[in-house]
Design a protein around this motif. Structure first.
Motif, PDB file in Angstrom:
ATOM      1  N   LYS A  40     -33.431  23.148  21.637  1.00 19.74           N
ATOM      2  CA  LYS A  40     -32.345  24.101  21.460  1.00 19.74           C
ATOM      3  C   LYS A  40     -32.478  24.823  20.121  1.00 19.74           C
ATOM      4  CE  LYS A  40     -27.318  24.297  22.017  1.00 19.74           C
ATOM      5  NZ  LYS A  40     -26.090  23.495  22.233  1.00 19.74           N
ATOM      6  N   SER A  41     -32.443  26.153  20.169  1.00 22.60           N
ATOM      7  CA  SER A  41     -32.495  27.020  18.981  1.00 22.60           C
ATOM      8  C   SER A  41     -33.788  26.870  18.204  1.00 22.60           C
ATOM      9  CB  SER A  41     -31.302  26.735  18.046  1.00 22.60           C
ATOM     10  OG  SER A  41     -30.083  26.884  18.724  1.00 22.60           O
ATOM     11  N   GLU A  55     -31.083  18.962  17.406  1.00 22.85           N
ATOM     12  CA  GLU A  55     -32.154  18.463  18.264  1.00 22.85           C
ATOM     13  C   GLU A  55     -33.528  18.745  17.671  1.00 22.85           C
ATOM     14  OE1 GLU A  55     -32.809  18.601  23.027  1.00 22.85           O
ATOM     15  OE2 GLU A  55     -32.839  20.530  22.012  1.00 22.85           O
ATOM     16  N   TRP A  56     -33.702  19.920  17.071  1.00 23.68           N
ATOM     17  CA  TRP A  56     -35.015  20.268  16.535  1.00 23.68           C
ATOM     18  C   TRP A  56     -35.421  19.356  15.395  1.00 23.68           C
ATOM     19  CZ3 TRP A  56     -35.478  21.687  11.421  1.00 23.68           C
ATOM     20  CH2 TRP A  56     -34.315  22.089  10.765  1.00 23.68           C
ATOM     21  N   ASN A  81     -38.753  22.392  25.392  1.00 20.83           N
ATOM     22  CA  ASN A  81     -38.059  23.467  24.689  1.00 20.83           C
ATOM     23  C   ASN A  81     -36.819  22.908  24.000  1.00 20.83           C
ATOM     24  OD1 ASN A  81     -38.287  26.328  24.215  1.00 20.83           O
ATOM     25  ND2 ASN A  81     -36.364  26.553  25.304  1.00 20.83           N
ATOM     26  N   THR A  98     -24.843  30.081  21.370  1.00 23.14           N
ATOM     27  CA  THR A  98     -25.875  29.328  20.652  1.00 23.14           C
ATOM     28  C   THR A  98     -27.247  29.984  20.758  1.00 23.14           C
ATOM     29  OG1 THR A  98     -26.200  27.974  22.632  1.00 23.14           O
ATOM     30  CG2 THR A  98     -24.672  27.145  20.967  1.00 23.14           C
ATOM     31  N   SER A  99     -27.504  30.760  21.810  1.00 19.35           N
ATOM     32  CA  SER A  99     -28.821  31.381  21.980  1.00 19.35           C
ATOM     33  C   SER A  99     -28.888  32.775  21.392  1.00 19.35           C
ATOM     34  CB  SER A  99     -29.173  31.455  23.471  1.00 19.35           C
ATOM     35  OG  SER A  99     -28.288  32.337  24.143  1.00 19.35           O
TER      36      SER A  99
END
Length: 861
Positions: free
Chosen positions: A295-296, A250-251, A293, A651-652
């Motif tokens: 993810k990651s 996603e980033w 925001n 994942t977090s």
């Protein structure tokens, strides 16, 4: 890609890997002659790797052939050697392909740029320009600041000293490039000059010199053309890049290249020179998208979001204040929240207001003609947006009135054909109202600790008669205080026979718990929000006065569904154990909580919370600042890893569970205490002369103590491991399993006791009333096949008399099937009622998983 081709490519990579040492030791001229072949092989291997990953949706690290070949090319390219454009183009294509496989290990990408700068004095030819463009585009997909200098060098090679070109790939940039290309030559030059100026927006704030120069460029474009272009392009900003696959992280798909980020920052600042409502709304869209925001990764682009917030705060007056206030209600964490708070504080200081007053003033009315109603005539039809109904104060629906004055739900075909823009606008308003109403509800709910009071006329304007907030305020109880009288009252619509008293005119008036109208002097009365603890005879007494019971009966008999618990609000007072401990409470200690849910609820309720990571670090407790009372509330927690040998980072990379401990109150001047994330005791970071003693619980104002404990009770009630309906099947660690089982059968906390009282009112009205009864902590349901106990605190179901847990995962709620409830916000209450209906008719259950359990086939463990 055929299997044979894959086999050939793999064999070739093995050959190159084996001859790596030999190639490195050979004559430089031979290496130069082999460079094109090596680069082409690299591209071929990278293409195969990329396609293979695309088929398997894998984004693993670099393959075995990647490092030796890229290192060989790096060794050759870092030397001062003469290379022709064909060789440089092959190397640039290899560097671009390498970015797609492993972005960090393409060490030869700077070497390619070095060699181009050394060997090419004139503008590059078509082949080399295309290859360098591919490399530049691949680098820009990541948006890393470390590559800004390399990108600047590539832009200088590709475009000379002209930096007006936007980087393609982002939808907004693609649209801007296309729009500018279709303009007249003079307009193109004006826009390019403005964009060129925006590339120099490298500071955190615009300087006077930058703004003065920007004003000239905006004038040359024209204010109207600038506003139109900016709004049109910013519609595309929330969308992901068009040149990446959906399986990319996603980033990456939402990355904003640094060059484009600077241009956007400058464009946002330039809006202050041509402000209007549509531009302010576009800036709000930019802020939402930029502060999203990922993810990651965190916020998408703080550079762009901060610039848009600065522009709204300093160039748009009341409209900017309104947009920032609405954004702050929906963005509640991290650096974006701090940025919005800073900008609102600047406006508040400049205007002589508080941030609370700004949020009140800035709440939009959406051009509503009445409280909760927006009407618009479109040809022969009338469109109505209506807020609130008998099931929810937050329900928003778009309905239509045809020429025969009949209401219809579907959009008329004539409206679709003749008024598409109006229809789009109406749907956008519905979407905005649905997003804003929950934030307004939370804002009102948080007011119990704000000690707010308003002059009657101001309260009427900002709350009672406000087109949006009025839909909530008219369902709440308020205190009206005059010089010699204090009344509690609620708004009710006038009947045909009634006439309004002084103070409230129009279609309603204020009545007391007895239903009688209250005459209020609008010139001297002040208004505040009513709280049931104010009606207690003693601060330590949970027994309410008849006034509270009267209000609860009034709300139920008139079927007023309050937007949150007010009349039925739980009251928390000091327990004997808390009087003994004196300075802390263990009421909510020893609970295992799901950390991510806890963090989300803390943000929603105005608490600060730092996620516990499995690292050597310290963190403060969860805490809430209470500036109106000069104190701070703390809820201490520590990280918990059930099984260190089989720990899943997720994942977090944050701990999944935390263990709850004490609740304490401190003076606001006392510094925060910190503890290791895995526990070990809290220690204050203070000077030797500073006191760190917590406040005595008896000295805490009753309303403050009650509201803080209510928040924490909600945290435990929502996030406790024992509240997972599927905890018997999730393979929990024995320690968590034992806790969950005890929690599912535990005595009721105060919030659950309040739920029990409501159920005792609601259940007798239902068709299954004869099959239901109560014990001290359960709703007992007699089905056609078995008997069940539904725990009123956790909503866990147990089959009787075996006392075997039955896992029933709630489906999505259907509001039409939920009976009248006097307040919103307690999802567990609706879950209990829906489970009661299901179990009362257990002979009709068709779900095989539930049937196995109630038939006794599936054991609990």
């Amino acid at each position: 890609m055929s299997p044979k081709t894959l086999e050939n490519r793999q064999r070739r990579s093995d050959e190159l890997y084996e001859c790596f040492d030999e190639l490195a030791d050979l004559d430089l001229e031979f290496q130069k002659s082999a460079l094109v072949e090596i680069a082409d092989e690299f591209v071929g291997l990278a293409t195969v790797e990329e396609r293979t990953r695309g088929e398997s949706h894998s984004l693993s690290g670099a393959p075995s052939w990647f490092d030796p070949i890229s290192e060989l090319m790096h060794r050759m390219l870092r030397r001062k050697i003469e290379l022709d454009e064909r060789t440089l183009a092959a190397c640039a294509r290899a560097a671009a392909a390498g970015m797609r496989i492993d972005a960090w290990n393409t060490s030869f990408r700077s070497g390619v740029v070095n060699q181009v700068e050394i060997n090419i004095s004139n503008p590059p030819g078509d082949e080399l320009r295309e290859a360098l463009g591919q490399l530049y585009a691949e680098i820009q997909k990541y948006g890393y600041s470390e590559w800004d200098k390399l990108c600047a060098r590539l832009r200088a090679i590709l475009f000379g000293n002209v930096t007006t070109t936007l980087d393609r790939g982002e939808p907004w940039a693609d649209r801007a490039i296309e729009d500018i290309a279709q303009m007249q030559a003079e307009a193109q030059d004006a826009w390019r000059s403005l964009i060129n100026h925006c590339t120099r927006a490298t500071n955190a704030k615009p300087t006077k010199k930058w703004l003065k120069e920007a004003e000239e460029f905006v004038s040359s474009v024209s204010a109207e053309a600038f506003q139109t272009g900016f709004c049109r392009w910013m519609e595309e900003f929330p969308r992901e890049r068009s040149d990446l696959r959906a399986e990319e992280p996603e980033w990456r798909r939402f990355a904003v290249p640094r060059h484009n980020a600077y241009v956007l920052r400058g464009l946002c600042w330039a809006t202050m020179l041509a402000p209007d409502r549509s531009t302010a709304e576009s800036l709000a869209v930019v802020i939402k998208a930029a502060f999203r925001n990922l993810k990651s990764s965190g916020p998408r682009s703080l550079v762009v979001g901060n610039a848009a917030a600065y522009a709204l705060a300093n160039g748009f007056g009341h409209e900017g204040m309104k947009q920032l206030a609405m954004l702050r209600l929906s963005i509640r964490k991290g650096a974006p929240f701090r940025t919005l708070t800073l900008r609102l504080n600047e406006i508040a200081e400049r205007e002589g207001l508080t941030t609370d007053e700004i949020e009140e003033i800035a709440t939009p009315a959406f051009d509503m003609q009445d409280v909760g109603v927006h009407r618009r005539t479109l040809g022969e039809y009338v469109a109505e947006i209506v807020i609130g109904d008998e099931t929810s104060s937050g329900a928003v629906r778009l309905q239509w009135i045809n020429p025969k004055s009949r209401r219809i739900k579907t959009v008329p075909a004539a409206v679709k054909a003749e008024h598409p823009d109006d229809l789009k606008d109406l749907k956008a308003i519905v979407k905005q109202i649905r997003a804003l109403l929950p934030a307004q509800r939370h804002r009102l709910d948080r007011m119990f600790l704000e000690q707010r009071a308003w002059p009657f006329s101001q309260w009427r304007e900002r709350y009672l008669d406000h087109p949006l907030v009025g839909t909530l305020a008219r369902r709440l109880i308020w205190i009206f205080e005059e010089s010699s009288r204090v009344h509690a009252g609620i708004w009710r619509p006038l009947s045909e026979e009634e006439t309004p008293l002084s103070g409230v005119s129009g279609d309603g008036h204020i009545v007391g718990a007895d239903g009688e109208p209250i005459d209020i002097d609008p010139k001297s009365a002040s208004v505040s929000l009513w709280h049931p603890i104010d009606e207690c005879d003693q601060p330590g007494d949970r027994q309410t006065r008849p006034d509270v019971e009267a209000w609860r009966s009034f709300i139920e008999s008139h079927q007023i569904r309050q937007p949150f618990k007010q009349a039925h609000r739980e009251i928390y007072v000091l327990a004997p154990a808390e009087r003994e401990t004196e300075r802390y409470s263990n009421r909510f200690a020893a609970h295992f909580l799901r950390q991510h849910q806890l963090a989300a609820l803390c943000r929603e309720r105005g608490w600060a919370y730092k996620l516990r990571l499995p690292v050597d670090d310290e963190a403060p407790p969860a805490y809430r600042l209470l500036p109106r009372w000069g104190m701070r509330a703390e809820y201490r927690v520590e990280g918990f890893i059930p099984d260190p040998d089989n720990f899943d980072y997720g994942t977090s990379h944050a701990l999944q569970f935390v263990l709850a401990d004490q609740v304490r109150f401190y003076d606001e001047s006392v510094p925060l205490s910190y503890a290791h994330v895995m526990g070990g005791g809290y220690n204050a970071r203070r000077r030797p002369d500073e006191r760190t003693d917590p406040l005595r619980l008896e000295d805490i104002p009753p309303r403050v103590f009650s509201e803080v404990m209510r928040d924490i009770d909600m945290y435990v009630g929502v996030t406790s491991v024992g509240n997972d309906p599927d905890w018997t099947n999730t393979g929990l660690h024995p320690q968590l399993r034992n806790y969950a089982m005890s929690y599912a059968m535990a005595p009721l906390e105060i919030s659950a006791e309040s739920r029990r009282e409501i159920l005792k009112v609601v259940i007798p009205r239902l068709s299954i009333a004869k099959q239901c009864s109560f014990d001290d902590r359960n709703l007992i349901v007699q089905g056609k096949v078995n008997k069940y106990a539904i725990h009123i605190g956790s909503s866990s179901v147990m089959k009787l008399p075996e006392k075997r847990f039955v896992c029933i995962v709630p489906a999505r709620r259907n509001e039409k099937n939920v009976p009248f409830l006097p307040y919103e916000g307690d999802a567990r209450l609706s879950v209990i009622i829906s489970k009661a209906f299901m179990l009362a008719n257990d002979h009709k259950i068709t779900d095989s998983l539930i049937l196995d359990q109630i038939a006794g086939v599936k054991p609990m463990f």
